[in-house]
Design a protein around this motif. Structure first.
Motif, PDB file in Angstrom:
ATOM      1  N   ASN A 289      68.700  99.695  80.611  1.00 27.00           N
ATOM      2  CA  ASN A 289      68.520 100.216  81.975  1.00 27.00           C
ATOM      3  C   ASN A 289      69.867 100.345  82.667  1.00 27.00           C
ATOM      4  OD1 ASN A 289      65.830 100.681  82.227  1.00 27.00           O
ATOM      5  ND2 ASN A 289      65.335  98.744  83.225  1.00 27.00           N
TER       6      ASN A 289
ATOM      7  N   LYS B 258      71.435 103.353  81.420  1.00 30.70           N
ATOM      8  CA  LYS B 258      70.764 104.590  81.863  1.00 30.70           C
ATOM      9  C   LYS B 258      71.151 104.960  83.300  1.00 30.70           C
ATOM     10  CE  LYS B 258      66.153 104.627  82.195  1.00 30.70           C
ATOM     11  NZ  LYS B 258      64.778 104.764  81.720  1.00 30.70           N
TER      12      LYS B 258
ATOM     13  N   ASP C 243      75.525  95.908  86.344  1.00 32.41           N
ATOM     14  CA  ASP C 243      76.041  97.259  86.084  1.00 32.41           C
ATOM     15  C   ASP C 243      76.689  97.825  87.329  1.00 32.41           C
ATOM     16  OD1 ASP C 243      74.168  98.934  87.698  1.00 32.41           O
ATOM     17  OD2 ASP C 243      72.670  98.150  86.314  1.00 32.41           O
TER      18      ASP C 243
ATOM     19  N   GLN D 128      58.809 103.225  89.492  1.00 34.31           N
ATOM     20  CA  GLN D 128      60.157 103.769  89.350  1.00 34.31           C
ATOM     21  C   GLN D 128      60.668 104.117  90.731  1.00 34.31           C
ATOM     22  OE1 GLN D 128      59.001 106.916  86.554  1.00 34.31           O
ATOM     23  NE2 GLN D 128      60.177 105.839  84.992  1.00 34.31           N
ATOM     24  N   VAL D 129      61.972 104.058  90.908  1.00 37.93           N
ATOM     25  CA  VAL D 129      62.499 104.377  92.235  1.00 37.93           C
ATOM     26  C   VAL D 129      62.232 105.841  92.547  1.00 37.93           C
ATOM     27  CG1 VAL D 129      64.597 104.573  93.624  1.00 37.93           C
ATOM     28  CG2 VAL D 129      64.215 102.539  92.207  1.00 37.93           C
TER      29      VAL D 129
ATOM     30  N   SER E  48      59.619 105.323  81.175  1.00 37.90           N
ATOM     31  CA  SER E  48      58.177 105.150  81.297  1.00 37.90           C
ATOM     32  C   SER E  48      57.794 104.280  82.490  1.00 37.90           C
ATOM     33  CB  SER E  48      57.671 104.483  80.023  1.00 37.90           C
ATOM     34  OG  SER E  48      58.350 103.243  79.861  1.00 37.90           O
ATOM     35  N   GLY E  49      58.751 103.538  83.030  1.00 34.24           N
ATOM     36  CA  GLY E  49      58.415 102.590  84.100  1.00 34.24           C
ATOM     37  C   GLY E  49      57.795 101.323  83.549  1.00 34.24           C
TER      38      GLY E  49
ATOM     39  N   LEU F  37      60.946  97.049  82.819  1.00 38.31           N
ATOM     40  CA  LEU F  37      61.124  95.838  83.630  1.00 38.31           C
ATOM     41  C   LEU F  37      59.858  94.991  83.637  1.00 38.31           C
ATOM     42  CD1 LEU F  37      63.153  96.977  86.776  1.00 38.31           C
ATOM     43  CD2 LEU F  37      63.932  95.707  84.772  1.00 38.31           C
TER      44      LEU F  37
HETATM   45  P1  ADP Z   1      62.102 102.949  83.246  1.00 37.25           P
HETATM   46  O1  ADP Z   1      63.563 102.609  83.217  1.00 37.25           O
HETATM   47  O2  ADP Z   1      61.558 103.309  81.912  1.00 37.25           O
HETATM   48  O3  ADP Z   1      61.757 103.928  84.332  1.00 37.25           O
HETATM   49  P2  ADP Z   1      61.794 100.204  84.022  1.00 37.25           P
HETATM   50  O4  ADP Z   1      60.563  99.393  84.262  1.00 37.25           O
HETATM   51  O5  ADP Z   1      62.780  99.685  83.062  1.00 37.25           O
HETATM   52  O6  ADP Z   1      61.304 101.643  83.641  1.00 37.25           O
HETATM   53  O7  ADP Z   1      62.507 100.403  85.402  1.00 37.25           O
HETATM   54  C1  ADP Z   1      61.754 100.780  86.519  1.00 37.25           C
HETATM   55  C2  ADP Z   1      62.622 101.478  87.533  1.00 37.25           C
HETATM   56  O8  ADP Z   1      63.534 100.538  88.097  1.00 37.25           O
HETATM   57  C3  ADP Z   1      63.497 102.558  86.974  1.00 37.25           C
HETATM   58  O9  ADP Z   1      62.800 103.793  86.857  1.00 37.25           O
HETATM   59  C4  ADP Z   1      64.581 102.631  88.027  1.00 37.25           C
HETATM   60  O10 ADP Z   1      64.123 103.371  89.134  1.00 37.25           O
HETATM   61  C5  ADP Z   1      64.726 101.175  88.439  1.00 37.25           C
HETATM   62  N1  ADP Z   1      65.802 100.485  87.690  1.00 37.25           N
HETATM   63  C6  ADP Z   1      65.664  99.610  86.672  1.00 37.25           C
HETATM   64  N2  ADP Z   1      66.856  99.119  86.271  1.00 37.25           N
HETATM   65  C7  ADP Z   1      67.786  99.720  87.051  1.00 37.25           C
HETATM   66  C8  ADP Z   1      69.211  99.643  87.134  1.00 37.25           C
HETATM   67  N3  ADP Z   1      69.937  98.845  86.328  1.00 37.25           N
HETATM   68  N4  ADP Z   1      69.830 100.410  88.066  1.00 37.25           N
HETATM   69  C9  ADP Z   1      69.128 101.196  88.882  1.00 37.25           C
HETATM   70  N5  ADP Z   1      67.780 101.328  88.868  1.00 37.25           N
HETATM   71  C10 ADP Z   1      67.106 100.602  87.957  1.00 37.25           C
END
Ligand code: ADP
Length: 383
Positions: A289, A292, A316, A335-336, A347-348, A351
């Motif tokens: 993440n 990404k 990060d 997801q944000v 996929s959300g 986390l």
């Molecule tokens: P995905 O990454 O597959 O969308 P996650 O459950 O891993 O699903 O993350 C959920 C959401 O949290 C992400 O879509 C993003 O909006 C936010 N997010 C997670 N990790 C980070 C990060 N390191 N920096 C910024 N936003 C993050």
């Protein structure tokens, strides 16, 4: 004569300044009830008993006392003990005053020369008070139920919406690598150039890995939802886990020109007993993440030990997460960014899987993040 409750005393407070009347009333009541009897003869003592929070079943009061009358006593009783029935016992005071008192909230008015009526009046008052209490309880329960139903409905609607978003994201997430596999397989069949062939195979391999990642996430989340997450603890060396994580992510980091910094493992963290595959996946999800959502800078991770707990962090220098999203970001499908304008895939689920695994290891996970300043995810697990 019917008694209030066979095995609990009737708790009476009687406001009366005539000793004789007090004795008479006590005797009448003792014949009918097990009795817990308190009598007071002025305003101050009356208020003191009410304020002392002594449990009472009924308040009885004369009409005229030197420093207080029944309407005032009733008003004081209603202020301090609004649910305790109040009966006035007096000589003739005239119909008008009696009616006023009943209107004010007294449950009955008894003439001193008609005391035979007293116990039936008390029984009726107690029954009514009990019915009122049960009704109030039922109303309160109903209110609570309504509130819970409203929340459940809201959650169901929200969850329905999130699932729709998830399905639409998923079809996109699956279609992209599938298109890659189908398209580059076609090219591979038609190409005679070994250099191009090698490039096509690499692309197909990448697409397969992406698909595999999605399928694994779906399998994980299904197991979590079915309560089928089992922990398999063994003695592990943290260095092996970190090396493995670095090896699977290194290429992605190099491709994006982001630095993956792994802090040195302190000596007291080297060996531990845990579920290695879950710890690996938590770290992989958080670090990938970080990659990404970071376009410049680095992703750093490390561990320290304090009071029998290992504290991990993944930091990060990416886009960060707005504060209002912090409480929900660990929920599945969250997801944000939502909808077709999504810039980052995903996929959300990452986390939510990480959180479930941390909790399966009896740990906790949380984050600190500000938009534009990057994010740090922390998790701690007992050693
Ligand atoms: P995905 O990454 O597959 O969308 P996650 O459950 O891993 O699903 O993350 C959920 C959401 O949290 C992400 O879509 C993003 O909006 C936010 N997010 C997670 N990790 C980070 C990060 N390191 N920096 C910024 N936003 C993050």
């Amino acid at each position: 004569m019917e008694t209030k409750k066979q095995n609990s005393a009737l708790r009476v407070l009687y406001l009366e300044d005539s000793k004789l009347d007090v004795e008479l009333l006590r005797t009448i009541l003792e014949e009918a009830y097990l009795l817990d009897f308190t009598s007071v003869d002025d305003r101050q003592a009356f208020e003191e008993v009410l304020l002392s929070k002594k449990s009472l079943d009924i308040i009885l009061s004369d009409y005229n006392l030197p420093d207080i009358d029944a309407p005032t006593a009733l008003a004081i009783a209603q202020k301090h003990c609004p649910d305790i029935p109040f009966i006035c016992i007096s000589g003739t005071i005239g119909e008008e005053k009696a009616v006023d008192l009943l209107k004010q909230g007294a449950v009955d008015y008894i003439l001193k020369d008609r005391m035979a009526r007293l116990t039936s009046s008390i029984d009726r008052a107690l029954n009514e008070a009990e019915e009122k209490r049960i009704l109030a309880e039922a109303q309160e329960a109903l209110k609570q139920q309504n509130k819970e139903l409203r929340i459940a409905k809201q959650k169901a609607e929200e969850s329905d919406h999130l699932k729709s978003v998830f399905l639409s994201n998923m079809s996109h997430e699956v279609r992209t690598p599938m298109n890659g596999i189908v398209g580059f397989s076609e090219l591979l069949i038609r190409s005679d150039d070994p250099i191009k062939q090698a490039k096509y195979v690499r692309t197909i391999q990448n697409s397969c890995e992406q698909l595999m990642h999605i399928i694994n996430s779906i399998v994980d989340i299904s197991l979590i939802e079915a309560n089928q997450v089992f922990v398999n603890k063994t003695e592990v060396e943290l260095e092996h886990i970190f090396n493995y994580v670095n090896s699977i992510l290194q290429e992605d980091f190099e491709r994006k020109r982001i630095h993956l910094k792994q802090l040195e493992i302190p000596e007291n963290c080297c060996e531990l007993t845990t579920d290695a595959s879950k710890l690996t996946q938590i770290l992989t999800n958080l670090i990938s993440n970080g990659l990404k959502f970071t376009s410049q800078g680095f992703v750093e991770y490390g561990v320290r030990r304090q009071n029998g707990t290992l504290h991990f962090h993944v930091r990060d220098t990416g886009i960060g997460i707005p504060e209002e999203k912090h409480p929900v970001i660990f929920e599945r499908f969250r997801q944000v960014e939502e909808g077709n304008t999504r810039k980052y895939g995903g996929s959300g689920l990452g986390l939510s899987i990480a959180k479930s695994f941390v909790e399966a290891l009896d740990g906790q996970i949380w984050l600190q993040s500000k938009p534009g300043e990057g994010s740090t995810f922390f998790f701690s697990i007992p050693v």
